[in-house]
Design a protein around this motif. Structure first.
Motif, mmCIF file in Angstrom:
data_model
loop_
_atom_site.group_PDB
_atom_site.id
_atom_site.type_symbol
_atom_site.label_atom_id
_atom_site.label_comp_id
_atom_site.label_asym_id
_atom_site.label_seq_id
_atom_site.Cartn_x
_atom_site.Cartn_y
_atom_site.Cartn_z
ATOM 1 N N THR A 72 1.606 51.977 -66.870
ATOM 2 C CA THR A 72 2.958 51.047 -67.169
ATOM 3 C C THR A 72 3.820 51.040 -65.892
ATOM 4 O OG1 THR A 72 4.763 50.602 -68.711
ATOM 5 C CG2 THR A 72 4.464 52.678 -67.969
ATOM 6 N N TRP A 73 4.960 50.263 -66.066
ATOM 7 C CA TRP A 73 5.751 49.960 -64.938
ATOM 8 C C TRP A 73 7.262 50.039 -64.823
ATOM 9 C CZ3 TRP A 73 8.810 45.837 -66.034
ATOM 10 C CH2 TRP A 73 8.336 45.016 -67.016
ATOM 11 N N LEU A 74 7.926 50.171 -63.861
ATOM 12 C CA LEU A 74 9.310 50.446 -63.911
ATOM 13 C C LEU A 74 9.856 49.177 -63.050
ATOM 14 C CD1 LEU A 74 11.337 53.663 -63.938
ATOM 15 C CD2 LEU A 74 11.615 52.000 -61.783
ATOM 16 N N CYS A 75 10.705 48.671 -63.420
ATOM 17 C CA CYS A 75 11.238 47.557 -62.570
ATOM 18 C C CYS A 75 12.590 48.154 -61.866
ATOM 19 C CB CYS A 75 11.584 46.149 -63.467
ATOM 20 S SG CYS A 75 12.528 44.978 -62.656
ATOM 21 N N LYS A 76 12.817 47.960 -60.663
ATOM 22 C CA LYS A 76 13.953 48.499 -59.986
ATOM 23 C C LYS A 76 15.057 47.269 -59.602
ATOM 24 C CE LYS A 76 11.468 50.432 -56.716
ATOM 25 N NZ LYS A 76 11.155 51.051 -55.623
ATOM 26 N N SER A 77 14.589 46.031 -59.873
ATOM 27 C CA SER A 77 15.575 44.973 -59.428
ATOM 28 C C SER A 77 16.839 45.078 -60.240
ATOM 29 C CB SER A 77 15.003 43.436 -59.765
ATOM 30 O OG SER A 77 13.752 43.200 -59.155
ATOM 31 N N GLU A 78 17.932 45.259 -59.582
ATOM 32 C CA GLU A 78 19.271 45.635 -60.014
ATOM 33 C C GLU A 78 19.882 44.855 -61.096
ATOM 34 O OE1 GLU A 78 21.826 44.897 -55.986
ATOM 35 O OE2 GLU A 78 20.353 46.380 -56.298
#
Length: 672
Positions: free
Chosen positions: A290-296
């Motif tokens: 899976t993934w983690l998005c860091k775009s604030e």
């Protein structure tokens, strides 16, 4: 006189096969040029040489290659207005390409013509032909390698992430978004998470929603496949130009195939579907689950995300004392009040998220007891329920550094007083400090000017990163010229508070009169060319060699095509500016034909011969008919497709040059 009479008498014998031969050469040349912005001469001369070998030109006593080039110029002249009208020069024109390549071509062409009498053209043709074939082979290998990697990725995409459920019937994994914090803190938390959870991928922040949501309407009805494909291509091109590149597990640039992304979107025709597809592609490239998005700023679009991901969506809300945040990130080119405003906005957005999907992480608590805090976060990432309450730890580390003045602290607490209270941070001020509206406007103006200075510094100190940011801006400009939101960077990362409108700082209105626009253009040109960068030098070199070869052996495209292989530009820009360069080249040819009489063996005092009027008319009509066909193909030429087209042009050019040179050498040898 007798030679003139004989030649013109034979011209009257132009028959249908000969006219069809020139018409076919014109047709294929103009289809290539309309689709690519290059390749008219390459394809035209390739077809012409086939007819010449078949004896079509000799049967009518036509005066050889120079006459063929004259006919080609007629086709180019007719088609130029059509192509220039369709390439949208207003959006795709680039001063750096035109102001380097065009002048250098004008310098190189006369040099090539002067040296023509002193240079063994057949030998040079063979050398250039072999080099272009070698470059084409190298590019074809790169395209094949990228295609193979994309095919391997797609096998996993369709099975594991292309469906709502995997092949074993289990639901897809939860997906995670970090909200409430800027890049430094998000990266810090991601580092802690990835050390303990290597199955979670996290690409560099690209701000897909931040940049595309405001201009989404410009793509039209997304239920129409053509419009949706345009959105997919734009998002993929935007990501591939990200200042921090998206890499695969082997540290190679990650390539996105639009057909694969389209299949992964299934029946959904939304920006959120495209976003999930590119995130899943990155995840599979790293063999993660899976993934983690860091775009604030992604939290601002939680409603759209909820529709796409449903109960799978999870938010990790990382918050930190704003005084600590600002004292560690602020610099001389920013203003503490505006930085505090941005922090407050992030907290308000996070506070609006549905509680059942949010895990709150206090930065100071993690620093104080990393093991315990990360164990609890790991439980949430593994599917556990979020903590109902999170205690805020007070450290007041900002006091120890002495970086913030009392006035700075007052301004910070004025901008985010209520948000600090809601999160449990103690303020120095008992009540919200008052700041006038005029002061706030002054703070914002100072902040905007500082960010612009920082942006100018980044342009000089990090030209590669600047070029990639420029490519992203141009991708967005194609679809909306009124508002383009782009991150300003300090050379390391994108800042939440650096927004551009049409390349200028948001919040600061720019005059739009012609005088101001001209000043802006001149400023942009000067900043583009100074300080001189390697890319500008290679533009000049490519333009010089292009003109030189055009004057020497009649071929101008290979140096330009090779340049665009090395320095990648969006295909629409390559085509648009290639068309402008070709238009200049055509104008020079027309002036030359008008000013200089043809050689004696041509059989006429002017290049235009009335007896050949039907040949001219047929080629002109065919050129016009070929244009919409080439323009139709353009819509299917994405980045990789355009590279395939350029590679084929190089191969055709190389084969033509080598074969004709060998035949010329054989012919001259037999005559001797």
């Amino acid at each position: 006189f007798q030679h003139y009479y004989i030649t013109n008498n034979l011209r009257k014998m132009l028959n249908i096969p000969v006219i069809a031969h020139f018409a076919a050469a014109t047709f294929f040349g103009n289809v290539a040029f309309s689709a690519m912005g290059f390749g008219m001469a390459i394809c035209y001369l390739f077809v012409y040489q086939i007819g010449a070998l078949a004896g079509l030109t000799e049967c009518c006593a036509l005066p050889g290659l120079k006459y063929a080039v004259f006919i080609q110029t007629i086709g180019m002249t007719v088609i130029q207005p059509i192509v220039l009208w369709n390439v949208n020069l207003r959006k795709n024109f680039r001063w750096d390409l035109i102001l380097t390549m065009v002048p250098m071509q004008l310098v190189g062409a006369p040099l090539g013509q002067i040296l023509q009498a002193y240079t063994p053209s057949e030998v040079l043709k063979i050398i250039v032909g072999v080099v272009t074939i070698a470059v084409a082979a190298w590019q074809a290998f790169n395209l094949w390698r990228g295609w193979r990697a994309a095919k391997q990725q797609s096998k996993y995409e369709m099975v594991e992430v292309g469906l709502e459920e995997g092949t074993n019937g289990t639901a897809k994994s939860d997906v995670f978004f970090v909200v409430g914090s800027q890049k430094e803190d998000s990266d810090w938390l991601h580092g802690l998470i990835s050390d303990r959870n290597p199955q979670i991928a996290s690409p560099p922040a690209a701000g897909i929603f931040q940049h595309f949501a405001p201009i989404l309407e410009s793509f039209g009805d997304l239920t129409a496949e053509e419009n949706f494909r345009t959105l997919i291509n734009s998002v993929c091109e935007f990501i591939e130009s990200n200042p921090l590149p998206w890499l695969d597990s082997s540290k190679n640039p990650l390539s996105f195939e639009s057909n694969s992304i389209l299949k992964m979107c299934g029946e959904k025709r939304t920006l959120a579907a495209v976003f999930e597809a590119v995130m899943d592609t990155y995840t599979e490239a790293h063999n993660c689950n899976t993934w983690l998005c860091k775009s604030e700023t992604t939290g601002e679009y939680h409603e759209e995300l909820k529709k796409q991901f449903g109960s799978r969506i999870k938010f990790v809300y990382l918050y930190r004392d704003p005084r600590d945040v600002i004292q560690s990130t602020s610099n001389a080119n920013s203003h503490v009040y505006v930085e505090a405003e941005n922090w407050a906005k992030l907290q308000r957005t996070a506070a609006e998220l549905p509680e059942g999907s949010v895990y709150r992480v206090n930065y100071e608590s993690v620093v104080g007891d990393k093991g315990k805090q990360m164990d609890q976060l790991d439980e949430f990432l593994s599917g556990g329920a979020p903590e109902k309450k999170t205690k805020t730890k007070q450290t007041e580390g900002w006091k120890a550094t002495g970086k913030l003045t009392d006035e700075d602290v007052k301004l910070i607490e004025s901008a985010c007083f209520s948000e600090m209270k809601d999160l449990g941070y103690k303020t120095v001020s008992k009540s919200k400090p008052k700041v006038s509206k005029n002061q706030i406007e002054e703070f914002r103006t100072t902040h905007d000017e500082g960010l612009q200075k920082r942006n100018d510094i980044m342009r000089e100190d990090n030209p590669k990163e600047w070029d990639r940011s420029e490519k992203q801006r141009l991708v967005l400009e194609k679809h909306n010229t009124d508002l383009v939101v782009m991150p300003l960077t300090n050379g390391n990362h994108a800042e939440h508070d650096g927004l551009l409108e049409n390349g200028k700082m948001a919040g600061k209105k720019e005059s739009t009169d012609n005088k101001t626009k001209m000043k802006m253009v001149i400023k942009d040109i000067s900043q583009t060319f100074w300080p001189i960068r390697p890319k500008i030098i290679w533009m000049c070199v490519a333009g010089l060699f292009s003109g030189f070869l055009a004057g020497l052996i009649g071929v101008r495209s290979p140096p330009l095509i090779i340049f665009f292989f090395v320095y990648e530009f969006p295909p629409v820009e390559v085509k648009a500016n290639g068309a402008v360069i070709a238009a200049v080249n055509t104008c020079v040819r027309i002036i030359t034909y008008l000013a200089n009489p043809p050689p004696e063996e041509y059989g006429s005092t002017t290049w235009f011969v009335m007896e050949d009027i039907w040949l001219y008319l047929v080629c002109a009509v065919v050129a016009i008919m070929a244009s919409p066909i080439g323009l139709y193909f353009t819509r299917y030429l994405n980045k990789s497709g355009y590279k395939v087209g350029l590679t084929l042009l190089l191969i055709v050019n190389g084969v033509t040059m080598v074969s004709t040179a060998v035949l010329d050498m054989a012919g001259s040898g037999s005559s001797a």
